[in-house]
Design a protein around this motif. Sequence first.
Motif, PDB file in Angstrom:
ATOM      1  N   LYS A   1       0.822  -1.212   0.000  1.00 65.57           N
ATOM      2  CA  LYS A   1       0.000   0.000   0.000  1.00 65.57           C
ATOM      3  C   LYS A   1       0.859   1.266   0.000  1.00 65.57           C
ATOM      4  O   LYS A   1       1.758   1.409   0.835  1.00 65.57           O
ATOM      5  CB  LYS A   1      -0.912   0.012   1.219  1.00 65.57           C
ATOM      6  CG  LYS A   1      -1.894  -1.155   1.262  1.00 65.57           C
ATOM      7  CD  LYS A   1      -2.617  -1.209   2.593  1.00 65.57           C
ATOM      8  CE  LYS A   1      -3.550  -2.407   2.654  1.00 65.57           C
ATOM      9  NZ  LYS A   1      -4.210  -2.528   3.991  1.00 65.57           N
TER      10      LYS A   1
ATOM     11  N   SER B   1      -5.545   0.176  -9.453  1.00 68.06           N
ATOM     12  CA  SER B   1      -5.499   0.140  -7.988  1.00 68.06           C
ATOM     13  C   SER B   1      -5.677   1.502  -7.347  1.00 68.06           C
ATOM     14  O   SER B   1      -5.787   1.583  -6.116  1.00 68.06           O
ATOM     15  CB  SER B   1      -4.171  -0.470  -7.520  1.00 68.06           C
ATOM     16  OG  SER B   1      -3.106   0.461  -7.667  1.00 68.06           O
TER      17      SER B   1
ATOM     18  N   VAL C   1      -4.776   5.142   2.278  1.00 69.49           N
ATOM     19  CA  VAL C   1      -4.256   4.367   1.164  1.00 69.49           C
ATOM     20  C   VAL C   1      -4.605   5.057  -0.154  1.00 69.49           C
ATOM     21  O   VAL C   1      -5.758   5.391  -0.407  1.00 69.49           O
ATOM     22  CB  VAL C   1      -4.812   2.929   1.181  1.00 69.49           C
ATOM     23  CG1 VAL C   1      -4.316   2.152  -0.035  1.00 69.49           C
ATOM     24  CG2 VAL C   1      -4.406   2.221   2.466  1.00 69.49           C
TER      25      VAL C   1
ATOM     26  N   LEU D   1      -1.944   0.748  -4.858  1.00 72.75           N
ATOM     27  CA  LEU D   1      -1.068  -0.388  -4.593  1.00 72.75           C
ATOM     28  C   LEU D   1       0.187  -0.281  -5.445  1.00 72.75           C
ATOM     29  O   LEU D   1       0.143   0.206  -6.585  1.00 72.75           O
ATOM     30  CB  LEU D   1      -1.787  -1.699  -4.886  1.00 72.75           C
ATOM     31  CG  LEU D   1      -3.084  -1.948  -4.121  1.00 72.75           C
ATOM     32  CD1 LEU D   1      -3.664  -3.316  -4.493  1.00 72.75           C
ATOM     33  CD2 LEU D   1      -2.892  -1.824  -2.616  1.00 72.75           C
TER      34      LEU D   1
END
Length: 405
Positions: A253, A310, A324, A327
Amino acid sequence: MRRFFMLLLASLLFAGSFRAMAAGPKEGLDQLEFAGARDQNTPVLLGAASRPVPFLGADGRVHIDYELQVINARAVPVKLVSLEVLDAGSGKVLASVSGAEVARTFSLLGGAATDSLDAAQAGFFWIDVVLEPGQPLPKALSHRVVTAGAEVKLTAAVKPASEGTVQTTQTGGNVALSTRPAPLIGPPLEGTGWVAFNGCCKEIPHRRAGIPVNGVLYVSQRFAIDWIKLDANSQQSNGDSNKNENWPTYGQKAIAVADAKVVSVLDGLPERVPNALPPDTTMQNVTGNHVVLDLGRGYYAFYAHLQPGSLKVRIGDRVKRGQVLALLGNSGNTTAPHLHFHVSDGMGPLSSQGLPYVIDAFVVKGLATDATEQGKVLVQSLPRQGPQRAALPMDAYVVDFPALK
C-alpha cells in the motif's frame, strides 16, 4: 578613416596608461588601488542552480545538496583541477574534491562524467556538503575552483602548471542557504523491511537526473527514493523474478504522507516485465501510473509505478495522512516493482525541482550491500541504527515504518 583614428587613439591611450603605471609605485601592479585593479580574467563562469535546503540525514549528519553550474567561457579547453566549497562568511573549507574525484563529481550537460570542458561547454558539480553533529551551519556558500588551460595573457593572476598551460584559481558562485526547513512528512509506506534504493546523496542516478523540460533543466528526482520491500528472509524476490507477483513489494500500500489534496492521477498504463527496461518509454508514460499530492506551502509529493486499476483517489480528493492511495506495481520506466517517491516544488513529475524532506519516524535496521541472483539482499549493521526522527533515510538504508492503525 574614422576607424583608423579610433584605433590610433586607443593605442595612444594604452601607451599613456603604460607610462603612468611605469611611473607608479616600485612594488608594481599588485600594490595599485583603482577600479578594476584586482579583476581577473577567469576561464569559467560559476553559478549555483538553486538555493540549497539543509536537512538531517539518518546518518546523523546535516547534508547540503545542490549543483554548481560551470561554463567554459573560453574558446579553448579547460581542465577542472579542484573544487573547494567554502563557508562564505568565515572562508572555512567545508568540502573539497581533486584528482580523480573531480570526474566522479562533475558531469557535462547530457550526463557524461568528466574533469574537462571543451570550448563553450557547460556542466555541473553535484555537491554534497556534509556537516558533522555540532558543526555550525553556514548562512551562505562560496566556491574556489582551480582550472588549468592554455595561457590567456590578460591577467597576472596565473601561475605555471606545466609548459604551455597555466593554473587559475577563482572564487565565486556564492549562494545563500534557504531559510525554509525541509518539510516534515510521514512515511509513504507502512511495515517492515523497506530498502531506500537510489537514495541520497552521492553518485546515484536520481541525484544526477537533470532533464530539460519545456526549455528548463529540472532535477525533480534530486532526493527521490526507490522503495523496495524485503520479506522476513531478506528476499527482494522469490522464485522466478520475471513475475511481478514474486516480489514482496508488489501489491503493498502507498499511503499519504500528510493531509493533502490530490492534484494529478494517471491510471491504466500496463505492468512491465521485471529485469529489463521497457523500449517504449516517453515523457508521458515514464512515471507509470501515479498520484501527486499538494502538501501545501509549495510542496508536492509524487508516487510512481503504481498498479493499474489500484488507484483509490481522484483529482480534487482530500486525503488524510496514512490514507491508502494505491497499490505498488511495476508500470512505467522500471525494471522491478517498487515505489518511486519524491517531493518537489511543483506538480509536474519531471517539470519541477526536487526538494529534500524528512520523515518524522522510522527505524533504521541496517544497510543493503548486495543482492544475490536468488533475490536475497545482504544487509550489514550500521554504526547508527534504531529509531530515527525528522531525518531522511540515506541510500540503501533498510528501514521499518510504523504499521497502519
